[in-house]
Design an enzyme around this catalytic site. Sequence first.
Site, PDB file in Angstrom:
ATOM      1  N   HIS A 141      -5.679  -4.754   8.415  1.00  0.00           N
ATOM      2  CA  HIS A 141      -7.105  -4.994   8.696  1.00  0.00           C
ATOM      3  C   HIS A 141      -7.650  -6.109   7.619  1.00  0.00           C
ATOM      4  O   HIS A 141      -6.859  -6.311   6.464  1.00  0.00           O
ATOM      5  CB  HIS A 141      -7.798  -3.867   8.567  1.00  0.00           C
ATOM      6  N   CYS A 155      -3.363   1.219   4.225  1.00  0.00           N
ATOM      7  CA  CYS A 155      -3.109   0.281   5.140  1.00  0.00           C
ATOM      8  C   CYS A 155      -2.760  -0.891   4.237  1.00  0.00           C
ATOM      9  O   CYS A 155      -2.501  -1.289   3.259  1.00  0.00           O
ATOM     10  CB  CYS A 155      -4.770   0.145   5.783  1.00  0.00           C
TER      11      CYS A 155
END
Length: 166
Positions: free
Chosen positions: A124, A141
């Site tokens: 992301h 992430c």
Amino acid sequence: MKRRVFGLGAMSTLALAGCSSGPRLLRYDGPEVTSIVVNKGDRRMFLLNNEDILEAYDFDLGFSPVGHKQVEGDGKTPEGTYLIDRRNPRSQFHLSIGISYPNSRDRQIARALGKSPGGEIFIHGQPNNEKAKGRDWTAGCIAVQNKEIEQIYAMVRNGTVITLRA
């Protein structure tokens, strides 16, 4: 009457302008991205077409970057081979594409520890409502710059193999 029509037109224009303020969704018509390789130790990610590197990116990881993710909340990024399995154009981190963690082996390891394996692992962009907090700030992430996730989002399709290495 003219004032009312003008007012309604102005409100419509502002409403539509508000809808277009989200992330840019780029178009890509180059070679297919056949796989992604993430080298956690070097903080380098490569988008590949077979053996050819199409793009390379630097990134940040989870707040505890060394080792394979085993349980929810450990701050680690998984290691192994997964798939890109979903896309979120309205992510709280600009744009995001999902990684198919946990697989059956990951669930088995967590179950043996009496814990949840966690999930919601993505590539992301940066947070929408705050600044990233230094290096390795995510909860597991892979975070890139916003312009980079716009490019990755356009290039990578669901079903693309992603290999995450130590």
